[in-house]
Design a protein around this motif. Structure first.
Motif, PDB file in Angstrom:
ATOM      1  N   VAL A  70     -44.972   9.478  21.908  1.00  0.00           N
ATOM      2  CA  VAL A  70     -43.596   9.018  22.179  1.00  0.00           C
ATOM      3  C   VAL A  70     -42.591  10.056  21.706  1.00  0.00           C
ATOM      4  O   VAL A  70     -41.613  10.377  22.412  1.00  0.00           O
ATOM      5  CB  VAL A  70     -43.340   7.662  21.493  1.00  0.00           C
ATOM      6  N   ASN A  71     -42.800  10.601  20.522  1.00  0.00           N
ATOM      7  CA  ASN A  71     -41.855  11.590  19.978  1.00  0.00           C
ATOM      8  C   ASN A  71     -41.846  12.871  20.792  1.00  0.00           C
ATOM      9  O   ASN A  71     -40.805  13.541  20.907  1.00  0.00           O
ATOM     10  CB  ASN A  71     -42.213  11.898  18.522  1.00  0.00           C
ATOM     11  N   ILE A  72     -42.987  13.217  21.365  1.00  0.00           N
ATOM     12  CA  ILE A  72     -43.069  14.472  22.119  1.00  0.00           C
ATOM     13  C   ILE A  72     -42.576  14.300  23.551  1.00  0.00           C
ATOM     14  O   ILE A  72     -41.771  15.088  24.052  1.00  0.00           O
ATOM     15  CB  ILE A  72     -44.525  15.014  22.108  1.00  0.00           C
ATOM     16  N   THR A  73     -43.061  13.265  24.229  1.00  0.00           N
ATOM     17  CA  THR A  73     -42.748  13.086  25.657  1.00  0.00           C
ATOM     18  C   THR A  73     -41.474  12.285  25.903  1.00  0.00           C
ATOM     19  O   THR A  73     -40.890  12.387  26.976  1.00  0.00           O
ATOM     20  CB  THR A  73     -43.911  12.384  26.366  1.00  0.00           C
ATOM     21  N   LYS A  74     -41.078  11.442  24.942  1.00  0.00           N
ATOM     22  CA  LYS A  74     -39.898  10.562  25.093  1.00  0.00           C
ATOM     23  C   LYS A  74     -40.061   9.582  26.255  1.00  0.00           C
ATOM     24  O   LYS A  74     -39.073   9.121  26.838  1.00  0.00           O
ATOM     25  CB  LYS A  74     -38.620  11.385  25.314  1.00  0.00           C
ATOM     26  N   LEU A  75     -41.304   9.260  26.585  1.00  0.00           N
ATOM     27  CA  LEU A  75     -41.555   8.322  27.687  1.00  0.00           C
ATOM     28  C   LEU A  75     -41.464   6.891  27.170  1.00  0.00           C
ATOM     29  O   LEU A  75     -42.137   6.530  26.192  1.00  0.00           O
ATOM     30  CB  LEU A  75     -42.941   8.569  28.296  1.00  0.00           C
ATOM     31  N   SER A  76     -40.653   6.092  27.822  1.00  0.00           N
ATOM     32  CA  SER A  76     -40.517   4.694  27.403  1.00  0.00           C
ATOM     33  C   SER A  76     -41.793   3.901  27.685  1.00  0.00           C
ATOM     34  O   SER A  76     -42.054   2.887  27.018  1.00  0.00           O
ATOM     35  CB  SER A  76     -39.338   4.039  28.132  1.00  0.00           C
ATOM     36  N   PHE A  77     -42.591   4.360  28.661  1.00  0.00           N
ATOM     37  CA  PHE A  77     -43.834   3.648  28.970  1.00  0.00           C
ATOM     38  C   PHE A  77     -44.762   3.607  27.761  1.00  0.00           C
ATOM     39  O   PHE A  77     -45.364   2.574  27.454  1.00  0.00           O
ATOM     40  CB  PHE A  77     -44.533   4.320  30.151  1.00  0.00           C
ATOM     41  N   ASN A  79     -43.931   3.795  24.666  1.00  0.00           N
ATOM     42  CA  ASN A  79     -43.326   2.896  23.680  1.00  0.00           C
ATOM     43  C   ASN A  79     -43.618   1.443  24.018  1.00  0.00           C
ATOM     44  O   ASN A  79     -43.904   0.625  23.129  1.00  0.00           O
ATOM     45  CB  ASN A  79     -41.821   3.140  23.609  1.00  0.00           C
ATOM     46  N   TYR A  80     -43.590   1.116  25.316  1.00  0.00           N
ATOM     47  CA  TYR A  80     -43.910  -0.256  25.738  1.00  0.00           C
ATOM     48  C   TYR A  80     -45.383  -0.575  25.511  1.00  0.00           C
ATOM     49  O   TYR A  80     -45.726  -1.723  25.205  1.00  0.00           O
ATOM     50  CB  TYR A  80     -43.557  -0.445  27.210  1.00  0.00           C
ATOM     51  N   THR A  81     -46.262   0.419  25.662  1.00  0.00           N
ATOM     52  CA  THR A  81     -47.678   0.163  25.399  1.00  0.00           C
ATOM     53  C   THR A  81     -47.911  -0.181  23.933  1.00  0.00           C
ATOM     54  O   THR A  81     -48.768  -1.009  23.609  1.00  0.00           O
ATOM     55  CB  THR A  81     -48.534   1.386  25.787  1.00  0.00           C
ATOM     56  N   ILE A  82     -47.138   0.447  23.055  1.00  0.00           N
ATOM     57  CA  ILE A  82     -47.251   0.111  21.624  1.00  0.00           C
ATOM     58  C   ILE A  82     -46.773  -1.317  21.387  1.00  0.00           C
ATOM     59  O   ILE A  82     -47.395  -2.089  20.645  1.00  0.00           O
ATOM     60  CB  ILE A  82     -46.452   1.109  20.774  1.00  0.00           C
ATOM     61  N   GLU A  83     -45.642  -1.691  22.018  1.00  0.00           N
ATOM     62  CA  GLU A  83     -45.124  -3.051  21.861  1.00  0.00           C
ATOM     63  C   GLU A  83     -46.098  -4.091  22.405  1.00  0.00           C
ATOM     64  O   GLU A  83     -46.192  -5.203  21.861  1.00  0.00           O
ATOM     65  CB  GLU A  83     -43.768  -3.185  22.570  1.00  0.00           C
ATOM     66  N   SER A 139     -46.495  -3.152  30.292  1.00  0.00           N
ATOM     67  CA  SER A 139     -45.771  -1.924  29.956  1.00  0.00           C
ATOM     68  C   SER A 139     -45.072  -1.353  31.182  1.00  0.00           C
ATOM     69  O   SER A 139     -43.916  -0.924  31.107  1.00  0.00           O
ATOM     70  CB  SER A 139     -46.739  -0.890  29.362  1.00  0.00           C
ATOM     71  N   PHE A 140     -45.765  -1.349  32.315  1.00  0.00           N
ATOM     72  CA  PHE A 140     -45.114  -0.926  33.565  1.00  0.00           C
ATOM     73  C   PHE A 140     -43.946  -1.855  33.900  1.00  0.00           C
ATOM     74  O   PHE A 140     -42.902  -1.406  34.389  1.00  0.00           O
ATOM     75  CB  PHE A 140     -46.122  -0.907  34.712  1.00  0.00           C
ATOM     76  N   GLY A 141     -44.134  -3.161  33.650  1.00  0.00           N
ATOM     77  CA  GLY A 141     -43.047  -4.100  33.903  1.00  0.00           C
ATOM     78  C   GLY A 141     -41.839  -3.824  33.039  1.00  0.00           C
ATOM     79  O   GLY A 141     -40.692  -3.942  33.497  1.00  0.00           O
ATOM     80  N   LEU A 144     -40.009  -0.995  34.599  1.00  0.00           N
ATOM     81  CA  LEU A 144     -39.295  -1.417  35.808  1.00  0.00           C
ATOM     82  C   LEU A 144     -38.025  -2.184  35.467  1.00  0.00           C
ATOM     83  O   LEU A 144     -36.998  -2.034  36.140  1.00  0.00           O
ATOM     84  CB  LEU A 144     -40.210  -2.287  36.678  1.00  0.00           C
ATOM     85  N   GLN A 145     -38.077  -3.016  34.423  1.00  0.00           N
ATOM     86  CA  GLN A 145     -36.898  -3.811  34.077  1.00  0.00           C
ATOM     87  C   GLN A 145     -35.763  -2.963  33.518  1.00  0.00           C
ATOM     88  O   GLN A 145     -34.646  -3.448  33.395  1.00  0.00           O
ATOM     89  CB  GLN A 145     -37.277  -4.902  33.077  1.00  0.00           C
ATOM     90  N   GLU A 146     -36.051  -1.717  33.173  1.00  0.00           N
ATOM     91  CA  GLU A 146     -34.976  -0.808  32.787  1.00  0.00           C
ATOM     92  C   GLU A 146     -34.165  -0.354  33.998  1.00  0.00           C
ATOM     93  O   GLU A 146     -33.021   0.067  33.841  1.00  0.00           O
ATOM     94  CB  GLU A 146     -35.554   0.418  32.080  1.00  0.00           C
ATOM     95  N   LYS A 147     -34.767  -0.462  35.180  1.00  0.00           N
ATOM     96  CA  LYS A 147     -34.062  -0.063  36.394  1.00  0.00           C
ATOM     97  C   LYS A 147     -33.069  -1.165  36.794  1.00  0.00           C
ATOM     98  O   LYS A 147     -33.372  -2.349  36.698  1.00  0.00           O
ATOM     99  CB  LYS A 147     -35.052   0.169  37.539  1.00  0.00           C
ATOM    100  N   PRO A 148     -31.883  -0.787  37.257  1.00  0.00           N
ATOM    101  CA  PRO A 148     -30.888  -1.804  37.651  1.00  0.00           C
ATOM    102  C   PRO A 148     -31.394  -2.748  38.735  1.00  0.00           C
ATOM    103  O   PRO A 148     -31.045  -3.920  38.744  1.00  0.00           O
ATOM    104  CB  PRO A 148     -29.707  -0.952  38.158  1.00  0.00           C
ATOM    105  N   ALA A 149     -32.227  -2.249  39.644  1.00  0.00           N
ATOM    106  CA  ALA A 149     -32.709  -3.089  40.750  1.00  0.00           C
ATOM    107  C   ALA A 149     -33.623  -4.201  40.265  1.00  0.00           C
ATOM    108  O   ALA A 149     -33.752  -5.238  40.929  1.00  0.00           O
ATOM    109  CB  ALA A 149     -33.432  -2.228  41.783  1.00  0.00           C
TER     110      ALA A 149
END
Length: 431
Positions: A70-77, A79-83, A139-141, A144-149
């Motif tokens: 997460v610290n290296i790539t900054k990918l929110s995915f 982070n969601y997998t950890i949650e 995690s993919f969900g 997706l929920q970060e997207k406005p659509a």
């Protein structure tokens, strides 16, 4: 080396380990008549300790790796997998493999238990795979929920559908593991019980159909203010899942409504009002009929001093001057009444009010007269949808009209109570 040779070598190693442990326990002075039970307890305890340590170690390593990613790539995915506890579920693979490999050793003296225990670990493996897949899907969900659509879409209902499908496939695999039969046998048995399954899962099936229609037609979104009088719901939608819709009412209570009810029953969605930026209000003042009268020319001159009335009075006087003169009872046919001026003043006041939306409907109108007088209704929209501000604007406007009505020599009708005081004049007969 073929599979049979591998199995023979594995069996030889298992036998060697089991005999070594048995000799070790005998050397410690364990009685021979209870050696197999003592060995079972010792091995079982040892396996449990190793599994707990192994699972803890693997989980810590995976958490470290995921946090570094997460610290290296900054990918929110990630982070969601950890949650969603993906490292925890992945850390179960090592203990599962270890347990499955040690079952023949632990139950060496109880051969009839080996096959059931292996099947039990395989069943656990099925659930473990489902947990890993669902963690990835959630995690993919989250991404997706970060997207406005997808922000207001009922993603939870879709996750539940995926979970049901996975559990169905998992049930097929578990059936094959426990019975040793193929999946076709399972589906043949389920075909005979389809009517019962439809009955058991009818709410889920109807809810799934309802959630698809709600999403496709954009009928309800998370955060919408909806009203369903049938269910006593009046508040904001907090959650839409496969079977229920959670609504937090304005009194902070929570009402759960079946998802399919959004299709089968009627409800009121206030999203259009919130999107427009204005909220409608309607209030009517009942004017006593006997206080409505024609105004004299002198009175009209005085009313011209009120903002918004001079132009109206002048235009009407010019219009009436062109009408043919009438005598007798018809002489007042073309005259202005105090009720006319009150309506015109109301329109002028609302059009110049800073908290009224001038782009939406604005009316001050008469409703059909009734036994409680002549209703004069204020019909307009505020330029805010905030509830507290709306109520304050509404009360200020209504209070102003209640206060100003007496300047037009009008009286608001209200039912009397026993404590009202009336001025009663008695005219004495004079002889």
């Amino acid at each position: 080396m073929d599979s049979k040779e591998i199995q023979t070598e594995a069996g030889s190693i298992t036998k060697t380990i089991a005999l070594w442990i048995q000799d070790f326990l005998i050397g410690l002075g364990v009685p021979e008549q209870g050696i197999i039970y003592t060995k079972l307890i010792v091995l079982f305890a040892l396996v449990v300790i190793i599994v707990l340590c192994l699972q803890y170690l693997l989980r810590r390593i995976l958490l470290f790796v995921f946090h570094r990613a997460v610290n290296i790539t900054k990918l929110s995915f990630i982070n969601y997998t950890i949650e969603n506890r993906l490292p925890h579920y992945l850390a179960l693979i090592g203990p599962y493999s270890f347990v499955r490999g040690t079952i023949p050793v632990v139950f060496y003296d109880f051969h009839t238990m080996i096959t059931p225990m292996l099947k039990a670990t395989d069943v656990y493996m099925v659930f473990m795979v489902i947990w890993i897949i669902m963690s990835i899907v959630r995690s993919f969900g989250g991404v997706l929920q970060e997207k406005p659509a997808f922000h207001n879409k009922p993603m939870k209902s879709y996750f539940q559908v995926v979970q049901i499908v996975l559990f169905i496939f998992g049930a097929v695999v578990i059936y094959s593991i426990l019975t040793g039969k193929s999946a076709t046998t399972f589906f043949a048995a389920m075909g005979a019980a389809s009517a019962i399954l439809m009955l058991l899962f009818q709410d889920s099936i109807k809810g799934f159909a309802g959630s698809i229609q709600v999403t496709t037609n954009n009928m309800v979104q998370i955060g919408d203010w909806i009203t369903m009088n049938k269910y006593g719901a009046d508040g904001n939608v907090e959650e839409i899942n496969l079977t229920t819709v959670k609504i937090r009412n304005f009194d902070k209570t929570i009402t759960t409504v079946p998802t399919y009810a959004l299709i089968s029953d009627s409800f009121q969605n206030w999203r259009g009002m919130q999107d427009s930026g204005g909220r409608r209000f309607r209030r009517a003042l009942n004017i006593k009929h006997n206080t409505i009268r024609f105004l004299t020319d002198d009175e009209l001159e005085r009313y011209k001093e009120i903002d918004g009335l001079k132009e109206y009075i002048t235009a009407k006087q010019k219009e009436f001057s062109k009408m043919p003169k009438r005598e007798g009872l018809l002489s007042n046919m073309y005259r202005i009444t105090n009720s006319d001026l009150f309506l015109q003043y109301g329109i002028y006041y609302l059009r110049n009010h800073p908290r009224i939306d001038k782009n939406l409907t604005l009316l001050v109108r008469q409703l059909p007269p009734g036994p409680q007088g002549l209703p004069i209704e204020l019909y307009t929209f505020t330029n805010t949808t905030v509830w507290a501000d709306y109520e304050l604007i509404l009360s200020e406007i209504v209070n102003h009209f209640i206060g100003i009505v007496k300047y037009f020599d009008l009286t608001i009708f209200e039912e009397s109570s026993g404590s009202d005081i009336f001025d009663v004049y008695i005219k004495e007969n004079v002889k």
